[in-house]
Design a protein around this motif. Structure first.
Motif, PDB file in Angstrom:
ATOM      1  N   UNK A 128       0.874  -1.165   0.000  1.00 32.94           N
ATOM      2  CA  UNK A 128       0.000   0.000   0.000  1.00 32.94           C
ATOM      3  C   UNK A 128       0.913   1.217   0.000  1.00 32.94           C
ATOM      4  N   UNK A 129       0.994   1.861  -1.158  1.00 40.68           N
ATOM      5  CA  UNK A 129       1.932   2.964  -1.320  1.00 40.68           C
ATOM      6  C   UNK A 129       1.418   4.200  -0.597  1.00 40.68           C
ATOM      7  N   UNK A 130       2.347   4.951  -0.034  1.00 40.96           N
ATOM      8  CA  UNK A 130       1.974   6.203   0.610  1.00 40.96           C
ATOM      9  C   UNK A 130       2.075   7.308  -0.440  1.00 40.96           C
ATOM     10  N   UNK A 131       1.096   7.329  -1.325  1.00 38.53           N
ATOM     11  CA  UNK A 131       1.153   8.293  -2.424  1.00 38.53           C
ATOM     12  C   UNK A 131      -0.234   8.792  -2.782  1.00 38.53           C
ATOM     13  N   UNK A 163      -3.106   3.852 -10.811  1.00 39.75           N
ATOM     14  CA  UNK A 163      -1.799   3.700 -10.183  1.00 39.75           C
ATOM     15  C   UNK A 163      -1.631   4.663  -9.032  1.00 39.75           C
ATOM     16  N   UNK A 164      -0.494   4.548  -8.389  1.00 39.05           N
ATOM     17  CA  UNK A 164      -0.183   5.395  -7.249  1.00 39.05           C
ATOM     18  C   UNK A 164       1.058   6.209  -7.593  1.00 39.05           C
ATOM     19  N   UNK A 165       0.916   7.536  -7.560  1.00 36.31           N
ATOM     20  CA  UNK A 165       2.060   8.415  -7.778  1.00 36.31           C
ATOM     21  C   UNK A 165       2.740   8.630  -6.436  1.00 36.31           C
ATOM     22  N   UNK A 170       1.350  -0.196   4.479  1.00 35.68           N
ATOM     23  CA  UNK A 170       0.643  -1.447   4.710  1.00 35.68           C
ATOM     24  C   UNK A 170       0.684  -2.304   3.467  1.00 35.68           C
ATOM     25  N   UNK A 171      -0.148  -3.347   3.456  1.00 39.11           N
ATOM     26  CA  UNK A 171      -0.271  -4.141   2.236  1.00 39.11           C
ATOM     27  C   UNK A 171      -1.730  -4.098   1.787  1.00 39.11           C
TER      28      UNK A 171
END
Ligand SMILES: [Zn+2]
Length: 550
Positions: free
Chosen positions: A117-120, A173-175, A287-288
């Motif tokens: 889980x990206x912090x973006x 997506x996650x930037x 996280x995941x």
């Protein structure tokens, strides 16, 4: 006309080459040419596109440098809503989720895709005929902001898809801002007297939501694609994992740490593994995310209250620790701001020894009621900058006092003084910060000089930030202007500095007079004017004279 055709051919060739090298560098991490060679290709393309504007296309890699500033973002209506995820904060909650879905899919074989889980910042990207046409924020899930120009500046995001892609499709997506870039950006902002970003997510969000995409272009953002939103194609695979593989074959970038697993045990193992290793990741993950792999199962489970039943976010525990606040120190910034910071009993937080932490300003310290001598809870926000979250009140000593900068700096005369130059401190009405108003304060001068000679400022090679401050301590210079009066003979007298290096420094100082206006404005270090604002001021005013008259 042949000129035009030849140029067109060359432009196409350059774009092809640049896209190819972009992909090698940013997506595959395996560059084949040097940065200089790459820059030469890009510069040639930019030059040709400037000469022949009619040949510019939105997918040209030269357009990554950023488009003209917008007044406001347009609105993009998402064809399929971007849902948010339900959270699990402990294994018990993860197991409950697992129980619920197995009940809804009795007797069926299930597998999961585990992702970080990206912090973006979540974005949706639409490609039409292989060309990136729209990029939008998640917004409220149904409508987001059109940030296409800004997303185009992200080097790892292909402006044109490759391979056998559907005619129209949307990926999600996650930037994010990689950790090293986040630290660097914050150091620059701190030096420029700008507020620092609390965590990489804020930094990424702030960067993609710039109205001036040239600002975004200077922020080294990256992106991982985590889903196919929709596609006009009925030949799509029937699992999330294969879908991701397909998206990858269109040249979009996936997180290499994704994993396909068959059991809940393996999901927990993935989680435990990354709780352990997350500090070594080049990006922040909080996280995941666990997703059901089978797309028809996803479809059947559907969503409840805008959260899909087939996925869950399992959060990592926060990096926290308690320690003693030994003292609150006050440092003097370049523009005279008095910045309180926590001096701590050294403690490990998330694998790093923390001795000091930011305390922002006096209002914040009082709001949290943090007092010297307290046992405090420390957290690495976004897992990067340590922050004092709160005091542990049960452990407070009976004689502790409410913190006040004025009291901390109060002298025998009853007034409060700068800890460095002893000038009476001031606080502007309505502002949270106290200042040392003395323009000749040595702490400020040293910071100013350091800022002035820095690479982003006058970039005086051979002098360097440290040496500039040494010159000041030795009395060779009292302020920035004195630098320009230095003589090689003066420098040659210094220990360990020969005639030649003294001469070189004087030449470098002299040469700095020809720096671009934006760097000069930046170097002067005006409060609230960082590199980005300096560039804008330089563009708007064109000369120092016009600017000073404004
Ligand atoms: Zn001072």
């Amino acid at each position: 006309m042949t000129d035009y055709l030849q140029t067109q051919e060359r432009i196409l060739e350059l774009r092809h080459q640049i896209n190819h090298h972009n992909r090698l560098y940013y997506v595959l991490d395996a560059p084949k040419i040097s940065d200089e060679e790459y820059d030469a290709l890009l510069r040639e393309l930019q030059k040709l596109e400037n000469e022949f504007p009619s040949l510019v296309t939105p997918d040209s890699p030269a357009q990554r440098v950023g488009a003209e500033p917008l007044k406001t973002f347009g609105i993009v209506k998402h064809r399929k809503p971007l849902l948010s995820l339900a959270n699990a904060f402990c294994k018990e909650e993860l197991r409950e989720w697992h129980k619920r879905i197995t009940k809804l899919l009795p007797g069926e074989k299930i597998s999961f895709v585990c992702e970080h889980k990206m912090d973006g910042l979540a974005v949706a990207l639409t490609y039409e005929n292989g060309v990136l046409t729209t990029g939008a924020t998640r917004g409220n899930g149904d409508e987001g902001e059109n940030i296409t120009n800004n997303l185009r500046t992200i080097r790892s995001l292909p402006l044109t898809a490759l391979g056998n892609f559907p005619q129209r499709f949307e990926v999600r997506g996650e930037v994010f801002l990689p950790k090293t870039n986040f630290d660097k950006l914050n150091r620059e902002r701190e030096r420029d007297g700008l507020p620092i970003f609390a965590n990489p997510r804020n930094a990424a969000a702030g960067s993609v939501r710039q109205l001036d995409s040239k600002v975004t272009a200077r922020r080294p953002l990256d992106i991982f694609i985590y889903a196919l939103g929709w596609a006009e194609n009925d030949q799509l695979p029937d699992s999330h994992w294969e879908m991701l593989e397909q998206v990858k074959s269109w040249s979009l970038k996936l997180n290499p740490n994704n994993r396909l697993v068959d059991t809940l045990d393996a999901v927990e193992q993935y989680y435990d593994e990354w709780v352990e290793k997350r500090d070594n990741l080049p990006y922040e993950a909080d996280g995941i995310v666990v997703k059901l792999n089978d797309l028809s199962q996803q479809e059947r489970l559907g969503a409840a209250s805008r959260e899909p039943r087939w996925a869950i976010a399992f959060k990592f525990p926060a990096h926290q620790a308690t320690t003693q606040l030994k003292d609150i120190g006050i440092s003097v910034g370049r523009t005279g701001t008095l910045n309180p910071y926590a001096i701590l009993e050294p403690v490990f937080v998330g694998g790093v020894v923390i001795k000091q932490a930011s305390l922002h300003n006096e209002d914040d310290i009082r709001r949290k009621d943090i007092r010297i001598g307290d046992t405090v809870v420390l957290q690495r926000a976004g897992d990067v900058i340590p922050q004092v979250i709160s005091p542990v009140l049960e452990k407070r000593k009976a004689n502790s006092l409410v913190f006040s900068i004025e009291d901390k700096l109060r002298g025998s005369d009853g007034a409060s003084h700068c800890p460095v130059c002893n000038e009476r401190i001031v606080r502007t009405e309505g502002e949270a910060m106290y200042y040392c108003p003395n323009a000749a304060c040595p702490a400020q001068l040293a910071e100013k000089l350091e800022h002035f000679v820095s690479k982003q400022g006058m970039d005086i090679r051979g002098l360097g930030e440290r040496l500039a401050v040494v010159f000041m301590a030795e009395g060779l210079v009292k302020d920035v202007a004195d630098l320009y009066d230095l003589k090689p003979e003066q420098l040659a007298l210094r220990e360990g500095m020969g005639e030649k290096s003294g001469y070189n420094i004087v030449v470098a100082i002299e040469r700095s007079r020809t720096r671009p206006l934006s760097n000069i404005i930046f170097a002067l270090g005006i409060r609230h004017v960082g590199g980005e604002t300096a560039a804008i001021l330089a563009r708007e005013f064109g000369s120092l004279k016009l600017l000073s008259e404004a």
